[in-house]
Design a protein around this motif. Sequence first.
Motif, short mmCIF file in Angstrom:
data_model
loop_
_atom_site.label_atom_id
_atom_site.label_comp_id
_atom_site.label_asym_id
_atom_site.label_seq_id
_atom_site.Cartn_x
_atom_site.Cartn_y
_atom_site.Cartn_z
N THR A 41 12.75 77.62 69.09
CA THR A 41 12.99 79.01 69.47
C THR A 41 12.87 79.87 68.22
O THR A 41 12.85 79.36 67.09
N ARG A 42 12.88 81.13 68.42
CA ARG A 42 12.72 82.08 67.32
C ARG A 42 13.82 81.88 66.26
O ARG A 42 13.54 81.79 65.06
N GLU A 43 15.03 81.70 66.77
CA GLU A 43 16.16 81.60 65.83
C GLU A 43 16.01 80.38 64.92
O GLU A 43 16.21 80.46 63.72
N SER A 44 15.66 79.25 65.55
CA SER A 44 15.63 78.04 64.73
C SER A 44 14.42 78.02 63.81
O SER A 44 14.39 77.26 62.86
N ARG A 45 13.48 78.86 64.07
CA ARG A 45 12.34 78.92 63.16
C ARG A 45 12.63 79.82 61.96
O ARG A 45 11.90 79.82 61.00
N PHE A 46 13.68 80.57 62.10
CA PHE A 46 14.02 81.51 61.03
C PHE A 46 14.31 80.75 59.74
O PHE A 46 15.06 79.78 59.70
N GLU A 47 13.69 81.15 58.68
CA GLU A 47 13.99 80.54 57.39
C GLU A 47 14.55 81.61 56.46
O GLU A 47 14.00 82.70 56.37
N PRO A 48 15.63 81.26 55.80
CA PRO A 48 16.20 82.25 54.87
C PRO A 48 15.21 82.55 53.76
O PRO A 48 14.44 81.69 53.36
N TYR A 49 15.21 83.74 53.33
CA TYR A 49 14.30 84.09 52.23
C TYR A 49 14.99 85.10 51.34
O TYR A 49 15.96 85.75 51.74
N GLU A 50 14.55 85.15 50.13
CA GLU A 50 15.13 86.09 49.16
C GLU A 50 14.68 87.49 49.53
O GLU A 50 13.50 87.74 49.73
N VAL A 51 15.64 88.35 49.62
CA VAL A 51 15.27 89.74 49.86
C VAL A 51 14.79 90.29 48.52
O VAL A 51 15.50 90.24 47.52
N ASN A 52 13.60 90.69 48.51
CA ASN A 52 13.07 91.18 47.25
C ASN A 52 13.34 92.66 47.11
O ASN A 52 12.44 93.47 47.04
N ARG A 53 14.65 92.93 47.08
CA ARG A 53 15.03 94.33 46.99
C ARG A 53 15.36 94.64 45.54
O ARG A 53 16.13 93.91 44.90
N PRO A 54 14.84 95.64 44.94
CA PRO A 54 15.17 95.93 43.53
C PRO A 54 16.64 96.29 43.39
O PRO A 54 17.21 96.90 44.29
N ILE A 55 17.26 95.85 42.25
CA ILE A 55 18.68 96.18 42.02
C ILE A 55 18.79 97.70 41.86
O ILE A 55 18.01 98.29 41.12
#
Length: 215
Positions: free
Chosen positions: A16-30
């Motif tokens: 399902t969509r949820e289980s395919r979700f992989e955590p990823y680094e949010v590339n948000r600038p500090i």
Amino acid sequence: MSSGHDTPEDPQPGPTRESRFEPYEVNRPIPVAVLSVAFALAAWGVATLWVDQGAVEETAPEDEAAEVAAAGPDGAAVFEANCQTCHQANGLGVQGAIPPLAGSRYVTGPAEAPVQILLHGIDGPISVRGADYDGRMPRFGEVLTDAQIAAVVSYVRSTWGNAAPPVEAAFVAEQRARFDATRGPWAGGAELGAVTGIAARLGGGGTDTSMESAR
Ligand code: HEC
């Protein structure tokens, strides 16, 4: 047109969509605000270190000297570092070789005796608590300050059952001024008593605790 009425199938069967979700680094600038606070803190830390160091360098020697002058050297520590290997922690010395400091008239009698022995050393016959010694003790006149000699003499005069009054650094300074620093060691107990003029007050053999109050 075979299955137009069918319920639409998931084009990608499987998880399902949820289980395919992989955590990823949010590339948000500090955020700039966070960065500037961090830099400000770092700068403040360095500045504080810098300033404190200056302050420490400027005031430490005086502060320490004042503390030492107020508290004075630790007589027990001076004893441990300079005397204990020979005279032993229990002040009893080594039978036949090193005389005892516990109950010795040279310790608890006139304060000139231990102070002069420390200043110049002693090398000759000496009778302590009824036993004769003829060894050699090095001088501490150049090794220890007046305050350290006062502290260690006060310590040995008040330990192991000894109960003689303490001596001051000023008294050691007076005693230091009496004889040339290069005069050499006392040639035993008799010479020490005669030259310093305390022979009568030193008394003879025996256990000598009666000399406690003499100075
Ligand atoms: C290297 C060994 C040695 C050290 C270290 C030493 N002494 Fe002595 N001490 C002797 C000897 C040996 C004699 C006896 C000397 C003699 O026979 O003329 C003596 C004698 C004395 C005496 C007079 C005799 C007596 O037993 O009362 C006093 C007081 C004394 N020492 C105190 C000290 C103090 C305090 C220190 C430390 C600051 C010290 N000594 C360090 C070996 C030592």
